[in-house]
Scaffold this active site. Structure first.
Site, PDB file in Angstrom:
ATOM      1  N   ASN A 167       0.857  -1.191   0.000  1.00 25.38           N
ATOM      2  CA  ASN A 167       0.000   0.000   0.000  1.00 25.38           C
ATOM      3  C   ASN A 167       0.888   1.234   0.000  1.00 25.38           C
ATOM      4  O   ASN A 167       2.103   1.130  -0.040  1.00 25.38           O
ATOM      5  CB  ASN A 167      -0.944  -0.047   1.211  1.00 25.38           C
ATOM      6  CG  ASN A 167      -0.169  -0.151   2.509  1.00 25.38           C
ATOM      7  OD1 ASN A 167       0.574   0.765   2.856  1.00 25.38           O
ATOM      8  ND2 ASN A 167      -0.279  -1.277   3.204  1.00 25.38           N
ATOM      9  N   ASP A 183      -4.330  -6.670   4.964  1.00 20.71           N
ATOM     10  CA  ASP A 183      -5.318  -7.598   5.543  1.00 20.71           C
ATOM     11  C   ASP A 183      -5.223  -8.989   4.914  1.00 20.71           C
ATOM     12  O   ASP A 183      -5.687  -9.963   5.488  1.00 20.71           O
ATOM     13  CB  ASP A 183      -6.732  -7.036   5.325  1.00 20.71           C
ATOM     14  CG  ASP A 183      -6.991  -5.845   6.262  1.00 20.71           C
ATOM     15  OD1 ASP A 183      -7.594  -4.864   5.826  1.00 20.71           O
ATOM     16  OD2 ASP A 183      -6.521  -5.914   7.429  1.00 20.71           O
ATOM     17  N   PHE A 189      -4.796   3.220  14.628  1.00 19.79           N
ATOM     18  CA  PHE A 189      -5.116   4.205  13.612  1.00 19.79           C
ATOM     19  C   PHE A 189      -6.256   3.662  12.763  1.00 19.79           C
ATOM     20  O   PHE A 189      -6.532   2.453  12.775  1.00 19.79           O
ATOM     21  CB  PHE A 189      -3.888   4.472  12.724  1.00 19.79           C
ATOM     22  CG  PHE A 189      -2.988   5.568  13.223  1.00 19.79           C
ATOM     23  CD1 PHE A 189      -2.186   5.368  14.341  1.00 19.79           C
ATOM     24  CD2 PHE A 189      -2.940   6.798  12.585  1.00 19.79           C
ATOM     25  CE1 PHE A 189      -1.352   6.372  14.813  1.00 19.79           C
ATOM     26  CE2 PHE A 189      -2.102   7.816  13.046  1.00 19.79           C
ATOM     27  CZ  PHE A 189      -1.309   7.608  14.167  1.00 19.79           C
ATOM     28  N   LYS A 210     -14.126   0.794  15.212  1.00 21.03           N
ATOM     29  CA  LYS A 210     -12.825   0.130  15.412  1.00 21.03           C
ATOM     30  C   LYS A 210     -12.388   0.237  16.865  1.00 21.03           C
ATOM     31  O   LYS A 210     -11.775  -0.677  17.416  1.00 21.03           O
ATOM     32  CB  LYS A 210     -11.775   0.715  14.470  1.00 21.03           C
ATOM     33  CG  LYS A 210     -12.000   0.277  13.035  1.00 21.03           C
ATOM     34  CD  LYS A 210     -11.007   0.811  12.041  1.00 21.03           C
ATOM     35  CE  LYS A 210     -11.326   0.239  10.656  1.00 21.03           C
ATOM     36  NZ  LYS A 210     -10.476   0.830   9.597  1.00 21.03           N
ATOM     37  N   LYS A 261     -11.736  -3.392  18.379  1.00 24.54           N
ATOM     38  CA  LYS A 261     -10.345  -3.777  18.655  1.00 24.54           C
ATOM     39  C   LYS A 261      -9.980  -3.590  20.131  1.00 24.54           C
ATOM     40  O   LYS A 261      -8.844  -3.783  20.525  1.00 24.54           O
ATOM     41  CB  LYS A 261      -9.404  -2.954  17.769  1.00 24.54           C
ATOM     42  CG  LYS A 261      -9.888  -2.833  16.323  1.00 24.54           C
ATOM     43  CD  LYS A 261      -9.060  -3.565  15.336  1.00 24.54           C
ATOM     44  CE  LYS A 261      -9.553  -3.340  13.906  1.00 24.54           C
ATOM     45  NZ  LYS A 261      -8.668  -3.882  12.878  1.00 24.54           N
TER      46      LYS A 261
HETATM   47  O1  PMT Z   1       2.944   6.056   6.673  1.00 27.97           O
HETATM   48  P1  PMT Z   1       2.384   7.335   6.116  1.00 27.97           P
HETATM   49  O2  PMT Z   1       2.651   7.515   4.672  1.00 27.97           O
HETATM   50  O3  PMT Z   1       2.781   8.516   6.954  1.00 27.97           O
HETATM   51  O4  PMT Z   1       0.778   7.212   6.208  1.00 27.97           O
HETATM   52  C1  PMT Z   1       0.234   7.182   7.507  1.00 27.97           C
HETATM   53  C2  PMT Z   1      -0.937   6.164   7.560  1.00 27.97           C
HETATM   54  C3  PMT Z   1      -2.041   6.701   6.693  1.00 27.97           C
HETATM   55  C4  PMT Z   1      -0.479   4.828   7.110  1.00 27.97           C
HETATM   56  C5  PMT Z   1      -1.366   6.113   9.033  1.00 27.97           C
HETATM   57  O5  PMT Z   1      -1.735   7.394   9.499  1.00 27.97           O
HETATM   58  C6  PMT Z   1      -2.505   5.143   9.208  1.00 27.97           C
HETATM   59  O6  PMT Z   1      -3.660   5.472   9.025  1.00 27.97           O
HETATM   60  N1  PMT Z   1      -2.151   3.898   9.578  1.00 27.97           N
HETATM   61  C7  PMT Z   1      -3.129   2.807   9.711  1.00 27.97           C
HETATM   62  C8  PMT Z   1      -3.410   2.247   8.350  1.00 27.97           C
HETATM   63  C9  PMT Z   1      -4.337   1.066   8.451  1.00 27.97           C
HETATM   64  O7  PMT Z   1      -4.004  -0.058   8.264  1.00 27.97           O
HETATM   65  O8  PMT Z   1      -5.560   1.508   8.882  1.00 27.97           O
HETATM   66  P2  PMT Z   1      -6.810   0.407   8.956  1.00 27.97           P
HETATM   67  O9  PMT Z   1      -8.019   1.228   9.229  1.00 27.97           O
HETATM   68  O10 PMT Z   1      -6.808  -0.491   7.746  1.00 27.97           O
HETATM   69  O11 PMT Z   1      -6.398  -0.496  10.237  1.00 27.97           O
HETATM   70  C10 PMT Z   1      -6.892  -0.131  11.518  1.00 27.97           C
HETATM   71  C11 PMT Z   1      -5.844  -0.440  12.567  1.00 27.97           C
HETATM   72  O12 PMT Z   1      -5.619  -1.852  12.623  1.00 27.97           O
HETATM   73  C12 PMT Z   1      -4.482   0.189  12.328  1.00 27.97           C
HETATM   74  O13 PMT Z   1      -3.968   0.591  13.590  1.00 27.97           O
HETATM   75  C13 PMT Z   1      -3.654  -0.942  11.771  1.00 27.97           C
HETATM   76  O14 PMT Z   1      -2.280  -0.812  12.133  1.00 27.97           O
HETATM   77  C14 PMT Z   1      -4.257  -2.143  12.428  1.00 27.97           C
HETATM   78  N2  PMT Z   1      -4.208  -3.374  11.653  1.00 27.97           N
HETATM   79  C15 PMT Z   1      -4.824  -3.457  10.445  1.00 27.97           C
HETATM   80  C16 PMT Z   1      -4.776  -4.653   9.765  1.00 27.97           C
HETATM   81  C17 PMT Z   1      -4.102  -5.765  10.332  1.00 27.97           C
HETATM   82  N3  PMT Z   1      -4.053  -6.938   9.682  1.00 27.97           N
HETATM   83  N4  PMT Z   1      -3.506  -5.650  11.534  1.00 27.97           N
HETATM   84  C18 PMT Z   1      -3.547  -4.469  12.207  1.00 27.97           C
HETATM   85  O15 PMT Z   1      -2.993  -4.342  13.297  1.00 27.97           O
END
Ligand code: PMT
Length: 406
Positions: free
Chosen positions: A207, A276, A321, A335, A339
């Site tokens: 990504n 994911d 995040f 979330k 979570k």
């Molecule tokens: O790195 P940059 O270019 O500065 O960009 C920053 C960012 C946009 C990546 C950052 O600010 C951000 O949003 N990070 C989380 C991205 C993400 O995976 O968001 P999500 O909504 O898909 O996941 C929700 C949370 O679950 C996140 O804390 C993620 O780390 C976590 N997660 C998601 C999937 C997974 N399989 N395991 C996880 O722990």
């Protein structure tokens, strides 16, 4: 709050080493950040770089003589926010360790109540000599911070320890001395960057995460006194100095690395963009193009944040995040509950100056009882605001946890 070097008063001591030319570049860099730099040179330093060079770069007088400007050592030291000595020679280190005040620099340091940062530079054998090491230990005992010299090719042509540290490292140490150490004692675990899920030896799923948000969190936490472990996917960023970096590639590797460090952490922040899904089967050979379009079968990766929410220490603060393209608040709240996190930081991935790869971000901080949308800030300022929020939540959690223990 974001600590900066702007308008900070820096008493910059320069000693007689060939590395004094690097000090000129550092003074220039500090002046560009609008720091107020006053240079004090030892007599031998003037043999390497003229005082006029430092006066021109800093915009202030460069001092060399104890008696030229009245009680200069008192005046100079009274207003300094921090004292930086670079390069620091064995001679000046010895002088300071013995509390001598026979030149303007040592007298100014002795008269100053400001934090002191020492950047040694010398021949490897001089550095290793028991006298120098004893003097450095004495300075540490005074509470002075030493930025260790680096290894490499020295001015004398030899290879070894003794090279003046790099400016980025020294700048971070300066900011650490100036920042409020409100995170001292905290063990912080941060994930950052993307993961890469290989399809075949040439291709992977990934990504747009650059790691900037997570690295800003790591840099600012370190400055504020925390011990930081940064688990990072593949990014093109230098790790912040003083941070324990663990590099991973896939979501499975990240999950494994997180499980090794999470229990010890008082604060966990999941800023990484974790894939994911991964390929159900990795192809050891490059997938060849044929007339039929290949079908890509995927398998689910572990949800690391959800797993942390299920298995964490009761007194641990868990921050996730949410990368959203719409419905931000509802998705963030969902979330937070799903979570079992204490705080979800929602950011918009459609904005040109928010989310992936931008140098700025605009986030909404969601807890069980509060929603706060910040203004558009640099990712470093965003990180500091997240730490401000985290530290206030941690106080509440410790109080609640402490009550539970009673
Ligand atoms: O790195 P940059 O270019 O500065 O960009 C920053 C960012 C946009 C990546 C950052 O600010 C951000 O949003 N990070 C989380 C991205 C993400 O995976 O968001 P999500 O909504 O898909 O996941 C929700 C949370 O679950 C996140 O804390 C993620 O780390 C976590 N997660 C998601 C999937 C997974 N399989 N395991 C996880 O722990």
């Amino acid at each position: 709050m974001c600590v900066s070097l702007g308008s900070r008063k820096i008493l910059f001591g320069v000693c007689g080493s060939i590395a004094a030319f690097k000090a000129a570049a550092w003074v220039h860099a500090l002046a560009k950040e609008e720091a107020q730099v006053t240079v004090v040179m030892t007599t031998s330093a003037t043999r390497f770089v003229a005082p006029l060079t430092f006066a021109s770069l800093s915009g202030n007088l460069a001092y060399t003589d104890m008696f030229a400007e009245g009680m200069a050592h008192i005046a100079l030291s009274a207003t300094a926010d921090v004292v930086l000595i670079a390069p620091a020679t064995a001679q000046t280190i010895a002088r300071l360790a013995h509390g001598m005040a026979d030149d303007l620099l040592s007298a100014s340091v002795l008269a100053s109540a400001a934090p002191v940062l020492i950047c040694p530079a010398m021949n490897s054998r001089m550095l290793a000599h028991p006298a120098t090491q004893r003097n450095l230990a004495t300075l540490r005992g005074f509470g002075y911070k030493i930025v260790e010299p680096e290894c490499g090719r020295l001015a004398c042509g030899e290879e070894g320890a003794g090279r003046l540290a790099e400016w980025d490292t020294v700048r971070e140490a300066l900011l650490g001395l100036l920042a409020n150490q409100d995170m001292a004692g905290q063990e912080v675990l941060i994930t950052a960057g993307p993961t890469r899920e290989p399809l075949d030896p040439a291709r992977f799923l990934s990504n747009r995460s650059s790691g900037k948000m997570g690295y800003a969190l790591a840099r600012t936490a370190k400055r504020r006194g925390a011990a930081v472990t940064l688990i990072s996917g593949p990014v093109a960023l230098e790790p912040p100095p003083g941070v324990h970096l663990v590099q991973v590639e896939t979501a499975l590797e990240m999950a494994e690395a997180v499980s090794r460090s999470a229990q010890a952490a008082s604060i966990v922040v999941k800023a990484a963009a974790v894939a994911d899904f991964r390929a159900a089967a990795f192809s050891a050979q490059k997938i060849k193009k044929t007339t039929a379009e290949p079908l890509l079968e995927l398998a689910a990766n572990p949800d690391i944040l959800a797993s942390l929410g299920r298995n964490r220490r009761p007194d641990q603060l868990l921050i996730g995040f949410a990368a959203e393209s719409g419905n931000h608040e509802a998705e963030g709240k969902r979330k937070l509950l799903a979570k079992k996190a204490d705080l979800i930081v929602v950011n918009d991935i459609l904005g040109s100056n928010t989310g992936f790869d931008a140098d700025t971000n605009q986030v909404t901080l969601i807890t069980l009882d509060n929603v706060e949308t910040l203004e558009l800030l640099s990712k470093e300022e965003t990180a500091n605001r997240i730490w401000d929020k985290a530290m206030s939540l941690l106080v509440g959690k410790r109080r609640q946890h402490g009550t539970e223990q009673v």
